[in-house]
Enzyme design. Structure first.
Site, short mmCIF file in Angstrom:
data_model
loop_
_atom_site.label_atom_id
_atom_site.label_comp_id
_atom_site.label_asym_id
_atom_site.label_seq_id
_atom_site.Cartn_x
_atom_site.Cartn_y
_atom_site.Cartn_z
N ARG A 220 0.83 -1.22 0.00
CA ARG A 220 0.00 0.00 0.00
C ARG A 220 0.86 1.26 0.00
O ARG A 220 0.50 2.25 0.66
CB ARG A 220 -0.95 0.03 1.20
CG ARG A 220 -1.96 -1.08 1.23
CD ARG A 220 -3.20 -0.73 0.42
NE ARG A 220 -4.09 -1.86 0.34
CZ ARG A 220 -5.24 -1.96 0.98
NH1 ARG A 220 -5.66 -0.99 1.73
NH2 ARG A 220 -5.98 -3.03 0.83
N ARG B 107 -3.98 6.28 0.73
CA ARG B 107 -4.58 7.48 1.30
C ARG B 107 -3.69 8.31 2.22
O ARG B 107 -4.04 9.43 2.58
CB ARG B 107 -5.88 7.11 2.04
CG ARG B 107 -7.03 6.93 1.07
CD ARG B 107 -8.32 6.68 1.79
NE ARG B 107 -8.29 5.38 2.44
CZ ARG B 107 -9.29 4.89 3.18
NH1 ARG B 107 -10.37 5.61 3.38
NH2 ARG B 107 -9.20 3.69 3.70
N TYR C 219 -14.05 -13.02 0.61
CA TYR C 219 -14.82 -11.83 0.22
C TYR C 219 -16.00 -12.20 -0.68
O TYR C 219 -17.09 -11.62 -0.59
CB TYR C 219 -13.93 -10.84 -0.52
CG TYR C 219 -12.95 -10.12 0.38
CD1 TYR C 219 -13.35 -9.02 1.13
CD2 TYR C 219 -11.63 -10.54 0.49
CE1 TYR C 219 -12.45 -8.35 1.96
CE2 TYR C 219 -10.74 -9.89 1.32
CZ TYR C 219 -11.15 -8.80 2.05
OH TYR C 219 -10.27 -8.15 2.89
N ASP D 103 -6.66 -3.57 -7.23
CA ASP D 103 -7.12 -4.16 -5.98
C ASP D 103 -7.34 -5.65 -6.21
O ASP D 103 -7.64 -6.06 -7.33
CB ASP D 103 -8.42 -3.50 -5.50
CG ASP D 103 -8.70 -3.89 -4.05
OD1 ASP D 103 -8.08 -3.31 -3.15
OD2 ASP D 103 -9.50 -4.81 -3.83
N ARG E 181 -7.68 10.23 -6.66
CA ARG E 181 -8.92 9.49 -6.44
C ARG E 181 -10.13 10.43 -6.59
O ARG E 181 -11.14 10.06 -7.18
CB ARG E 181 -8.93 8.83 -5.07
CG ARG E 181 -10.09 7.84 -4.97
CD ARG E 181 -10.13 7.16 -3.64
NE ARG E 181 -10.50 8.07 -2.58
CZ ARG E 181 -11.14 7.72 -1.48
NH1 ARG E 181 -11.44 6.46 -1.27
NH2 ARG E 181 -11.45 8.61 -0.57
#
Ligand code: 1CP
Length: 363
Positions: A27, A31, A154, A77, A40
């Protein structure tokens, strides 16, 4: 295409000597960087960002413009693959990823099919090609996928959580669990091989949730499929070896088994001492990791101290270690702390190699 000018990361994965310990961060685009938040915002949403190859390229290069990292990772992702399998991925604000059509019905599980990565995931292949071009031979580009088990968690849950639905399925309906895992394993193999064809120079499998299983279930429902994938990966592209890394979060108890799955390197979370891990797996694989991401929230002095302690714990060796965090960069990380970490790793690992050489010279 030729090897990148800085191939330290690739050499460390293949256990060839390096002048210093290479570093990249899970990562590393994200953010904690204001420029990522701006990209983004321009994309409109995280998913639209993932589906825009030029914005993915921009996001992937942002951390490299700030810090002398030794590798780039494709911006995407793990959940784009189940999206391409028809599950309908969406991100609700501050709630994380969700699927419109979680895999709960036997009919849907039987109908699950391997997507053609050059068609349904064309945007990822375009992002790979554009990012590789923009790196212009500077550092290697890493491609990635979720592991079959982590993706299934998921897919059956319909989003994040504690994944009770898939864990229940492995006990109640192991046949259905194996059906999902087997399609996922084929899908991941094709997806990673397509990324290799499109230009990635190493691949990483994120088994972020395998550590929530019992040892027996881990072997049957996660490791067996990782093994299949590694065996099915292209080993070379244009005469260059393509190393594979398996990140086994929570896999500290089973390191020897995971190290024997055929991968070149094992990604470690921070709960295990890197020196102990090295003694356990020996020369079989390289190790990647494993600083606690919380260290990056602490003072620069603490960052330097913990970094040196980790390099000391790995022990004297001029290869076989890629420095990383034990999990992703927290979005609370001050960007300049990443700069402190990268410099500490490069500087201290060079000094350790100097000391080793002096010691060997005297002996
Ligand atoms: O709000 C935002 O901007 C989205 C945050 C974000 C980002 C930056 C998500 C949502 N995904 C990503 C990118 C990403 N994800 C990368 C590439 C960037 C880089 O490493 O520089 C990679 C490799 C991933 C991998 C990923 N996604 C994993 C495996 C690694 C891990 O963290 O264990 C997992 C489990 C995901 C799912 C996911 N995507 C995003 C979130 C918030 C989550 C976790 C959901 C949960 O809570 O379970």
């Amino acid at each position: 295409m030729n090897r990148p000018a800085n191939d330290t990361f690739l050499r460390a994965l293949l256990r060839q000597p390096t002048e210093y310990t290479p570093i990249w961060l899970m990562r590393q685009a994200g953010r904690y960087l204001p420029e990522y938040c701006a990209t983004r915002a321009r994309a409109g949403s995280f998913l639209r960002l993932c589906k825009s190859p030029s914005l993915c390229c921009e996001a992937a290069l942002q951390p490299l413009a700030r810090f002398p990292l030794d590798a780039a990772i494709v911006f995407s992702d793990i959940l784009t693959l189940p999206d391409a399998m028809g599950l309908g991925l969406f991100f609700s604000e501050n709630e994380g990823p969700r699927f419109e059509r979680p895999l709960r019905e036997e009919g849907a599980i039987r109908a699950l099919a391997v997507p053609d990565p050059h068609d349904r995931l064309r945007y990822v292949m375009d992002a790979v090609a554009e990012t590789r071009r923009s790196l212009a031979g500077s550092v290697p580009l890493i491609g990635f996928s979720g592991s079959p088990f982590t993706l299934a968690c998921y897919m059956v849950e319909g989003g994040g959580g504690e994944f009770w639905h898939f864990k229940k399925m492995i006990y109640d309906r192991p046949d259905l669990a194996h059906r999902i895992l087997s399609v996922n394993a084929q899908a991941v193999t094709r997806y990673l091989n397509a990324q290799i064809e499109s230009g990635v120079e190493a691949v990483m499998l994120f088994d972020s949730w395998g550590g929530c299983l019992t040892e027996a279930a881990y072997r049957e429902f996660s490791l067996a499929y990782l093994q299949r994938i590694v065996a099915g990966l292209a080993r070379e592209k244009d005469g260059q070896r393509i190393p594979s890394i398996v990140f086994a979060r929570g896999g500290g108890l089973w390191l020897e088994r995971i190290a024997a799955c055929g991968c070149d390197a094992l990604g470690l979370d921070w709960t295990i001492d890197v020196g102990a891990a090295r003694r356990r797996v020996g020369e079989r694989v390289a190790l990647q990791g494993n600083l606690d991401p919380a260290v990056l929230l602490a003072s620069p002095e603490a960052i330097v101290r913990e970094t040196r302690a980790l390099l000391d714990a790995f022990g004297p060796a001029d290869t076989g270690h890629v420095f990383n965090l034990g999990h992703g960069v927290s979005r609370l990380t001050p960007p300049e702390h990443v700069g402190v970490l990268v410099e500490a790793v490069h500087d201290y690992s060079r000094r350790l190699r100097g000391k080793n050489r002096a010691r060997c010279g005297k002996a």
